[in-house]
Design a protein around this motif. Structure first.
Motif, PDB file in Angstrom:
ATOM      1  N   ASN A 226     -31.144 -50.468  20.943  1.00 33.79           N
ATOM      2  CA  ASN A 226     -32.427 -50.901  20.387  1.00 33.79           C
ATOM      3  C   ASN A 226     -33.368 -51.427  21.470  1.00 33.79           C
TER       4      ASN A 226
ATOM      5  N   PRO B 183     -30.295 -51.471  12.626  1.00 28.95           N
ATOM      6  CA  PRO B 183     -31.630 -52.069  12.584  1.00 28.95           C
ATOM      7  C   PRO B 183     -31.820 -53.100  13.691  1.00 28.95           C
ATOM      8  N   THR B 184     -33.074 -53.338  14.034  1.00 28.26           N
ATOM      9  CA  THR B 184     -33.383 -54.284  15.112  1.00 28.26           C
ATOM     10  C   THR B 184     -33.408 -55.730  14.635  1.00 28.26           C
ATOM     11  N   SER B 185     -33.208 -55.969  13.359  1.00 26.89           N
ATOM     12  CA  SER B 185     -33.256 -57.337  12.849  1.00 26.89           C
ATOM     13  C   SER B 185     -31.962 -58.070  13.190  1.00 26.89           C
TER      14      SER B 185
ATOM     15  N   PHE C   1     -33.882 -46.648  15.372  1.00 29.07           N
ATOM     16  CA  PHE C   1     -33.331 -46.701  14.024  1.00 29.07           C
ATOM     17  C   PHE C   1     -34.308 -46.110  13.008  1.00 29.07           C
ATOM     18  N   ASP C   2     -35.589 -46.312  13.236  1.00 27.78           N
ATOM     19  CA  ASP C   2     -36.600 -45.834  12.288  1.00 27.78           C
ATOM     20  C   ASP C   2     -36.877 -44.339  12.419  1.00 27.78           C
TER      21      ASP C   2
END
Length: 552
Positions: free
Chosen positions: A510, A499-501, A517-518
């Motif tokens: 990313n 995830p990009t978080s 990721f999505d």
């Protein structure tokens, strides 16, 4: 048969203890420190990646630990546990921490302390819970503590011997210290000023000679450190375009802090954390400092200044760094207070006896053997060290104060009463289990070299656990950018995404494909999602890259 000297026996005994503890933690409980495993993977990349070169060790972490681990990692094709479970790091830290214990023994021997106190203080230092832990987990704390103890010992000797060999050793130890932890820069500057001032005062009225001597002695101390700083910075600039990648890079401390939500504390609150950390690691500090200061003044003992200035400068640097919001709330950053308090305890006994020297200098000083031993004071100081150990152990089990160690409580039936917290402790203990499973899954596919693209922000544990590190394309590979821009055209079959978080924002995959990721970022299709069982570790998604010119 030649008998071991006492210091060799001390080193060997400590080494065995740290190795056994480290192997148990890594192989039995799979407890691995992320920074330690990352350094092992850097050494692995320098030898066994698809594009092996020494610059694989990177310029974010200091290089000494990875360089030392290279000979051990070279054996990993035959002993995979050296990388998979970070045993190369365990062996490295065990050897360095055992050497630190030997230096404490040597400081006591040089001072002429009674044998009972020499044995007791060395044992209490060696068995301090933090020393045990960081002697067994492959972190850079072990070599740093050793190098600081070595520098402290040789600078203490120099006060009496004025031997240039002692001064050279101080410079070399601190120069290597900078290549282990950047904190050593503060100790280098402090040692140089101390040496210059003392030499100037010793020279008396001969101003011209005094200034030259003071400058020369300061240069001897500074030169190795200056060389280490400049070579490391210039090499980083030549290869990355950044003089100080540890501060300027998107993978550096500043970015990690920003991605983690910024500093957790600031100002007085941060200062309180730093003070609490030092008191937990050395609860006897408020008692011993004024007492050893009074004794030093009465005896005119300059030796007490050396640990105060060297270890104190590192602790001040760490405190300032945390208060100003450029580092993390980690208890280990204050570990130098432990050798500081150990040396203080030894200095309750007066300095006695001659110090052997290869080339005594012009300002060689005879020690006053008439100083009273004060055995009661030495005993109280030693008992204060012993009483500190349970407090340090309790501090390491405190969740807010010791975020990197408190999960160990679950091994001994202690820790948190809350089931949710116990589950988190267990997750911390097995942080990289998911990454090892991913490595095993990919290894079983028998993929060709250069077929899996990923960043090592979190992926270092996957590469370290793999028996085929050549299958990965990672940022340290010289063709990484080309492969990232055209995965299918460069033979990439799979992309590992997170995830990009949080720290995922710095992941190169990313940054190039923000939606990968999505939805695969229009370059790949989802093959597998792997939820992560580790603490603060990301969910992984394995994407397959379509073959052919229409891949994008």
């Amino acid at each position: 048969m030649r008998r071991l000297r006492p210091v060799q026996g001390v080193f060997a005994a400590a080494l065995v203890v740290y190795l056994v503890l480290g192997f148990v933690l890594a192989l039995r409980y799979h407890f691995l420190m992320g920074d330690a495993l990352s350094r092992v993977q850097s050494a692995q990349g320098a030898l066994f990646s698809r594009d092996p070169h020494l610059a694989e060790i990177g310029f974010i972490f200091t290089p000494l630990t990875s360089l030392v681990e290279l000979p051990l990692v070279a054996l990993s094709p035959w002993i995979p546990e050296l990388t998979r479970y970070g045993l190369a790091g365990v062996i490295m830290s065990a050897a360095f921490m055992a050497a630190a214990v030997a230096q404490i023994w040597g400081i006591a021997a040089d001072r002429g302390t009674p044998r009972w106190q020499q044995v007791a203080v060395t044992l209490l230092f060696a068995l301090n819970p933090m020393i045990l832990f960081y002697g067994a987990t492959g972190m850079s704390e072990a070599p740093f503590v050793f190098l600081m103890c070595w520098a402290t010992r040789r600078l203490i000797r120099w006060i009496s011997t004025d031997d240039v060999h002692d001064l050279i050793s101080v410079g070399v130890a601190l120069g290597l210290g900078y290549l282990t932890r950047y904190d050593a820069a503060a100790a280098i500057a402090t040692a140089a000023v101390f040496v210059a001032v003392l030499t100037r005062l010793r020279a008396g009225r001969s101003r011209g000679h005094a200034r030259r001597s003071a400058l020369l002695d300061a240069v001897i101390v500074v030169a190795p450190g200056a060389l280490a700083v400049s070579v490391w910075a210039v090499t980083s600039w030549l290869l990355t375009g950044q003089l100080f990648a540890q501060f300027q890079s998107g993978y550096g401390n500043a970015q990690i802090l920003a991605q983690s939500g910024g500093p957790s504390e600031a100002g007085l609150s941060a200062l309180g954390f730093s003070a609490a950390s030092m008191l937990v690691l050395a609860p006897a500090l408020p008692l011993l400092v004024p007492a050893v200061a009074v004794l030093a003044v009465r005896r005119r003992d300059l030796e007490v200044l050396v640990p105060t200035l060297l270890f104190g400068s590192v602790l001040a640097f760490q405190t300032y760094s945390y208060v100003t919001g450029v580092t993390f709330p980690f208890l280990r950053f204050y570990i130098c207070v432990i050798p500081l308090i150990a040396v203080y305890a030894l200095q309750f006994s007066p300095a006695r006896g001659p110090l052997p020297s290869r080339r005594p200098g012009a300002y060689t000083r005879e020690r006053d053997v008439r100083q009273p031993r004060l055995p009661v004071a030495a005993l109280v100081a030693t008992l204060a060290l012993a009483a500190s150990l349970p407090i340090t152990l309790a501090g390491m089990a405190h969740r807010q104060l010791s975020v990197q160690q408190y999960a160990l409580g679950v091994l001994f039936g202690g820790g948190e009463d809350d089931p949710a917290e116990q589950a988190k402790q267990r997750a911390i203990m097995d942080t990289f289990a998911t990454e090892r499973q991913i490595a095993d899954y990919l290894d079983a596919m028998n993929l060709p070299d250069g077929s899996v693209l990923m960043d090592t922000v979190y992926g270092f544990a996957i590469v370290a656990a793999s028996t085929n590190p050549k299958q990965f394309v990672v940022p340290s590979d010289r063709d990484f950018v080309a492969a990232l821009n055209d995965p299918a055209g460069h033979g990439i079959e799979y992309i590992l995404a997170i995830p990009t978080s949080g720290r995922g924002a710095s992941d190169a995959v990313n940054r190039r494909y923000p939606t990968i990721f999505d939805n695969g970022g229009a370059v790949a299709t989802l093959e597998l999602e792997i939820p992560n069982t580790g603490a603060d570790q990301p969910t992984w998604r394995l994407y397959r890259v379509p073959e052919g010119p229409d891949a994008e």
